[in-house]
Design a protein around this motif. Sequence first.
Motif, PDB file in Angstrom:
ATOM      1  N   TYR A   1      14.051 -32.256  57.713  1.00 42.72           N
ATOM      2  CA  TYR A   1      13.829 -30.814  57.567  1.00 42.72           C
ATOM      3  C   TYR A   1      12.374 -30.454  57.860  1.00 42.72           C
ATOM      4  CZ  TYR A   1      13.893 -26.163  55.432  1.00 42.72           C
ATOM      5  OH  TYR A   1      13.796 -24.809  55.212  1.00 42.72           O
ATOM      6  N   GLY A   2      11.452 -31.312  57.431  1.00 40.75           N
ATOM      7  CA  GLY A   2      10.041 -31.077  57.729  1.00 40.75           C
ATOM      8  C   GLY A   2       9.771 -31.070  59.225  1.00 40.75           C
ATOM      9  N   ASN A   3      10.413 -31.987  59.947  1.00 42.28           N
ATOM     10  CA  ASN A   3      10.285 -31.992  61.411  1.00 42.28           C
ATOM     11  C   ASN A   3      10.835 -30.710  62.014  1.00 42.28           C
ATOM     12  OD1 ASN A   3       9.128 -34.555  61.442  1.00 42.28           O
ATOM     13  ND2 ASN A   3      11.106 -35.585  61.586  1.00 42.28           N
ATOM     14  N   TRP A   4      11.934 -30.226  61.453  1.00 43.19           N
ATOM     15  CA  TRP A   4      12.506 -28.973  61.943  1.00 43.19           C
ATOM     16  C   TRP A   4      11.524 -27.815  61.758  1.00 43.19           C
ATOM     17  CZ3 TRP A   4      17.979 -29.346  59.233  1.00 43.19           C
ATOM     18  CH2 TRP A   4      18.715 -30.351  59.869  1.00 43.19           C
ATOM     19  N   ILE A   5      10.833 -27.781  60.607  1.00 41.09           N
ATOM     20  CA  ILE A   5       9.874 -26.694  60.341  1.00 41.09           C
ATOM     21  C   ILE A   5       8.776 -26.675  61.390  1.00 41.09           C
ATOM     22  CG2 ILE A   5       8.140 -25.820  58.725  1.00 41.09           C
ATOM     23  CD1 ILE A   5       9.867 -26.923  56.447  1.00 41.09           C
ATOM     24  N   PHE A   6       8.186 -27.838  61.668  1.00 38.96           N
ATOM     25  CA  PHE A   6       7.138 -27.908  62.680  1.00 38.96           C
ATOM     26  C   PHE A   6       7.692 -27.548  64.064  1.00 38.96           C
ATOM     27  CE2 PHE A   6       4.968 -30.681  59.553  1.00 38.96           C
ATOM     28  CZ  PHE A   6       3.726 -30.067  59.562  1.00 38.96           C
ATOM     29  N   ALA A   7       8.928 -27.988  64.341  1.00 36.10           N
ATOM     30  CA  ALA A   7       9.511 -27.756  65.661  1.00 36.10           C
ATOM     31  C   ALA A   7       9.756 -26.271  65.921  1.00 36.10           C
ATOM     32  CB  ALA A   7      10.813 -28.539  65.807  1.00 36.10           C
ATOM     33  N   VAL A   8      10.370 -25.576  64.955  1.00 36.64           N
ATOM     34  CA  VAL A   8      10.670 -24.157  65.181  1.00 36.64           C
ATOM     35  C   VAL A   8       9.385 -23.329  65.184  1.00 36.64           C
ATOM     36  CG1 VAL A   8      12.969 -24.362  64.178  1.00 36.64           C
ATOM     37  CG2 VAL A   8      11.063 -23.663  62.723  1.00 36.64           C
ATOM     38  N   GLY A   9       8.360 -23.803  64.492  1.00 30.86           N
ATOM     39  CA  GLY A   9       7.088 -23.091  64.511  1.00 30.86           C
ATOM     40  C   GLY A   9       6.331 -23.289  65.792  1.00 30.86           C
ATOM     41  N   GLY A  10       6.497 -24.473  66.399  1.00 30.95           N
ATOM     42  CA  GLY A  10       5.812 -24.746  67.655  1.00 30.95           C
ATOM     43  C   GLY A  10       6.442 -24.032  68.836  1.00 30.95           C
ATOM     44  N   ASN A  11       7.747 -24.206  68.987  1.00 26.90           N
ATOM     45  CA  ASN A  11       8.479 -23.553  70.073  1.00 26.90           C
ATOM     46  C   ASN A  11       9.961 -23.578  69.723  1.00 26.90           C
ATOM     47  OD1 ASN A  11       9.904 -22.977  72.556  1.00 26.90           O
ATOM     48  ND2 ASN A  11       7.994 -23.384  73.648  1.00 26.90           N
TER      49      ASN A  11
ATOM     50  N   ALA B   1      12.903 -26.340  70.465  1.00 23.82           N
ATOM     51  CA  ALA B   1      13.524 -26.961  69.298  1.00 23.82           C
ATOM     52  C   ALA B   1      15.041 -26.826  69.345  1.00 23.82           C
ATOM     53  CB  ALA B   1      12.977 -26.324  68.024  1.00 23.82           C
ATOM     54  N   ARG B   2      15.511 -25.647  69.715  1.00 23.12           N
ATOM     55  CA  ARG B   2      16.957 -25.434  69.815  1.00 23.12           C
ATOM     56  C   ARG B   2      17.563 -26.303  70.919  1.00 23.12           C
ATOM     57  NH1 ARG B   2      16.795 -20.397  70.122  1.00 23.12           N
ATOM     58  NH2 ARG B   2      17.463 -19.781  68.036  1.00 23.12           N
ATOM     59  N   ALA B   3      16.817 -26.516  72.002  1.00 22.07           N
ATOM     60  CA  ALA B   3      17.313 -27.318  73.117  1.00 22.07           C
ATOM     61  C   ALA B   3      17.524 -28.780  72.739  1.00 22.07           C
ATOM     62  CB  ALA B   3      16.350 -27.215  74.308  1.00 22.07           C
ATOM     63  N   VAL B   4      16.751 -29.271  71.754  1.00 25.00           N
ATOM     64  CA  VAL B   4      16.897 -30.671  71.342  1.00 25.00           C
ATOM     65  C   VAL B   4      17.731 -30.801  70.072  1.00 25.00           C
ATOM     66  CG1 VAL B   4      14.744 -31.372  72.429  1.00 25.00           C
ATOM     67  CG2 VAL B   4      14.714 -30.621  70.047  1.00 25.00           C
ATOM     68  N   GLY B   5      18.413 -29.729  69.690  1.00 28.71           N
ATOM     69  CA  GLY B   5      19.372 -29.821  68.596  1.00 28.71           C
ATOM     70  C   GLY B   5      18.886 -29.402  67.229  1.00 28.71           C
ATOM     71  N   VAL B   6      17.709 -28.813  67.123  1.00 27.64           N
ATOM     72  CA  VAL B   6      17.211 -28.351  65.827  1.00 27.64           C
ATOM     73  C   VAL B   6      17.961 -27.080  65.428  1.00 27.64           C
ATOM     74  CG1 VAL B   6      15.213 -27.453  64.590  1.00 27.64           C
ATOM     75  CG2 VAL B   6      14.942 -29.365  66.164  1.00 27.64           C
TER      76      VAL B   6
ATOM     77  N   GLY C   1       1.934 -20.539  63.999  1.00 26.64           N
ATOM     78  CA  GLY C   1       2.977 -21.467  63.598  1.00 26.64           C
ATOM     79  C   GLY C   1       2.814 -22.858  64.179  1.00 26.64           C
ATOM     80  N   GLY C   2       3.606 -23.797  63.642  1.00 30.91           N
ATOM     81  CA  GLY C   2       3.637 -25.155  64.164  1.00 30.91           C
ATOM     82  C   GLY C   2       2.514 -26.048  63.699  1.00 30.91           C
ATOM     83  N   TYR C   3       1.655 -25.586  62.785  1.00 30.58           N
ATOM     84  CA  TYR C   3       0.512 -26.381  62.366  1.00 30.58           C
ATOM     85  C   TYR C   3       0.133 -26.008  60.941  1.00 30.58           C
ATOM     86  CZ  TYR C   3      -4.111 -28.595  62.500  1.00 30.58           C
ATOM     87  OH  TYR C   3      -5.191 -29.390  62.243  1.00 30.58           O
ATOM     88  N   GLY C   4      -0.132 -27.025  60.131  1.00 34.48           N
ATOM     89  CA  GLY C   4      -0.552 -26.784  58.759  1.00 34.48           C
ATOM     90  C   GLY C   4      -0.090 -27.899  57.850  1.00 34.48           C
ATOM     91  N   SER C   5      -0.303 -27.708  56.556  1.00 34.57           N
ATOM     92  CA  SER C   5       0.098 -28.696  55.564  1.00 34.57           C
ATOM     93  C   SER C   5       0.405 -27.978  54.263  1.00 34.57           C
ATOM     94  CB  SER C   5      -1.018 -29.728  55.343  1.00 34.57           C
ATOM     95  OG  SER C   5      -2.110 -29.137  54.660  1.00 34.57           O
ATOM     96  N   ALA C   6       0.937 -28.724  53.293  1.00 32.51           N
ATOM     97  CA  ALA C   6       1.181 -28.154  51.968  1.00 32.51           C
ATOM     98  C   ALA C   6      -0.006 -28.375  51.043  1.00 32.51           C
ATOM     99  CB  ALA C   6       2.442 -28.767  51.360  1.00 32.51           C
ATOM    100  N   ILE C   7      -0.831 -29.369  51.335  1.00 32.55           N
ATOM    101  CA  ILE C   7      -1.995 -29.647  50.497  1.00 32.55           C
ATOM    102  C   ILE C   7      -3.092 -28.608  50.719  1.00 32.55           C
ATOM    103  CG2 ILE C   7      -3.838 -31.312  50.035  1.00 32.55           C
ATOM    104  CD1 ILE C   7      -1.158 -32.122  48.942  1.00 32.55           C
ATOM    105  N   GLY C   8      -3.266 -28.174  51.975  1.00 36.44           N
ATOM    106  CA  GLY C   8      -4.295 -27.186  52.281  1.00 36.44           C
ATOM    107  C   GLY C   8      -4.186 -25.924  51.449  1.00 36.44           C
ATOM    108  N   PRO C   9      -2.998 -25.301  51.335  1.00 41.45           N
ATOM    109  CA  PRO C   9      -2.880 -24.101  50.510  1.00 41.45           C
ATOM    110  C   PRO C   9      -3.179 -24.334  49.033  1.00 41.45           C
ATOM    111  CG  PRO C   9      -1.066 -24.207  52.063  1.00 41.45           C
ATOM    112  CD  PRO C   9      -1.815 -25.507  52.189  1.00 41.45           C
ATOM    113  N   VAL C  10      -3.044 -25.580  48.555  1.00 43.23           N
ATOM    114  CA  VAL C  10      -3.437 -25.877  47.175  1.00 43.23           C
ATOM    115  C   VAL C  10      -4.934 -25.639  47.005  1.00 43.23           C
ATOM    116  CG1 VAL C  10      -3.677 -27.711  45.453  1.00 43.23           C
ATOM    117  CG2 VAL C  10      -1.568 -27.522  46.790  1.00 43.23           C
ATOM    118  N   PHE C  11      -5.726 -26.166  47.934  1.00 42.95           N
ATOM    119  CA  PHE C  11      -7.170 -25.941  47.884  1.00 42.95           C
ATOM    120  C   PHE C  11      -7.510 -24.484  48.168  1.00 42.95           C
ATOM    121  CE2 PHE C  11      -7.055 -30.544  49.153  1.00 42.95           C
ATOM    122  CZ  PHE C  11      -7.491 -31.026  47.925  1.00 42.95           C
ATOM    123  N   GLY C  12      -6.724 -23.842  49.059  1.00 41.09           N
ATOM    124  CA  GLY C  12      -6.955 -22.430  49.329  1.00 41.09           C
ATOM    125  C   GLY C  12      -6.749 -21.579  48.093  1.00 41.09           C
ATOM    126  N   ALA C  13      -5.667 -21.853  47.344  1.00 39.88           N
ATOM    127  CA  ALA C  13      -5.411 -21.113  46.106  1.00 39.88           C
ATOM    128  C   ALA C  13      -6.485 -21.402  45.061  1.00 39.88           C
ATOM    129  CB  ALA C  13      -4.027 -21.480  45.567  1.00 39.88           C
TER     130      ALA C  13
END
Length: 358
Positions: free
Chosen positions: A226-236, A240-245, A301-313
């Motif tokens: 699912y994490g790969n899907w998130i990055f894929a749909v955010g990138g293009n 992503a749909r063409a490769v089955g996401v 889209g397509g770039y980021g992390s979950a740890i970064g927003p922790v420091f941002g908050a």
Amino acid sequence: MSMTQQATPAVGTPPAPGQKQSDGRTQRRPLALRLLARPEVGVFLGAVAVLVFFLIAAPPVRDGSSMANILYQSSTIGIMALPVALLMIGGEFDLSAGVAVITSALTASMLSYQLTLNVWVGVIVALLVSLAIGAFNGWLLVKTGLPSFLVTLGTFLILQGVNLAITKLVTGNVATDDISDMDGFAQAQKIFASSFEVGGVNVKITVVYWLVFAALATWVLLRTKYGNWIFAVGGNKDSARAVGVPVTFTKISLFMLVGFGAWFVGMHQLFSFNTVQSGEGVGQELIYIAAAVIGGCLLTGGYGSAIGPVFGAFMFGMVQQGIVYAGWNPDWFKAFLGVMLLGAVLINLWVQRTATRR
């Protein structure tokens, strides 16, 4: 140089045993550049700088109770910033997140009080309403192809009006009634709004939830399909749909995650204060988005992390409370916020170029 000279292979001493050959295309960048290319490193350094600054400028910050208060303030922002960040990595953002928090709290409060039900009935119904709002946003987005800005701006206006109008219609006031004496309130308060003692300092339970949710979101992004899907749909999304996401499922589920976050924070507010002001929440969506951007998530889209927003908050909570502890005019918070946001955008731009540099 002649053609013959160009075609003649170079003769040289073979590499020593254990020595790797490399050329310009395979040469690894220095460790410092590779670390700085991580989306969370820049905001981590910024958070450390802000912490050190207020430790010097505002001596009360050094007290354990003050730091617990800062962490609490950060957690209420950070819990929502996490799903907002995942949505941004997926290429979208939600302008209705702030008022959705209040919608959730109003639903649980009024349903329980007006129908004299156990508060857990209101909590469960509020969860369903929050998930439905997220699903509606995602469904309308994928079905119409409209930008998420327009879709969620419409939802923001609808919820803002509904929150005020229905609250006045049902309660005759702009706030809900006190539900602290209703069945199930004490149990719900322990789950959503309790505190515990660490070294003589009271720490709110939301700090624990914040860190647990951050760890879970990081695991999902880096270790699951699912994490790969998130990055894929955010990138293009087309690629992503063409490769089955499953693009539709991913987009809708990300909006529903934002709905879940809105429900959780809404329940915390309800069981912390026993009542809800129907006009609150406006402007909070920008705080959540800014925390994600400062945390390294790109609006494209397509770039980021979950740890970064922790420091941002944490930076938000640190600045918001640090200004108070320093005895400064709290109006300066908005100025600090603008400086942090612009600085984060510039850093993220540099990090993106560093990460893509060959």
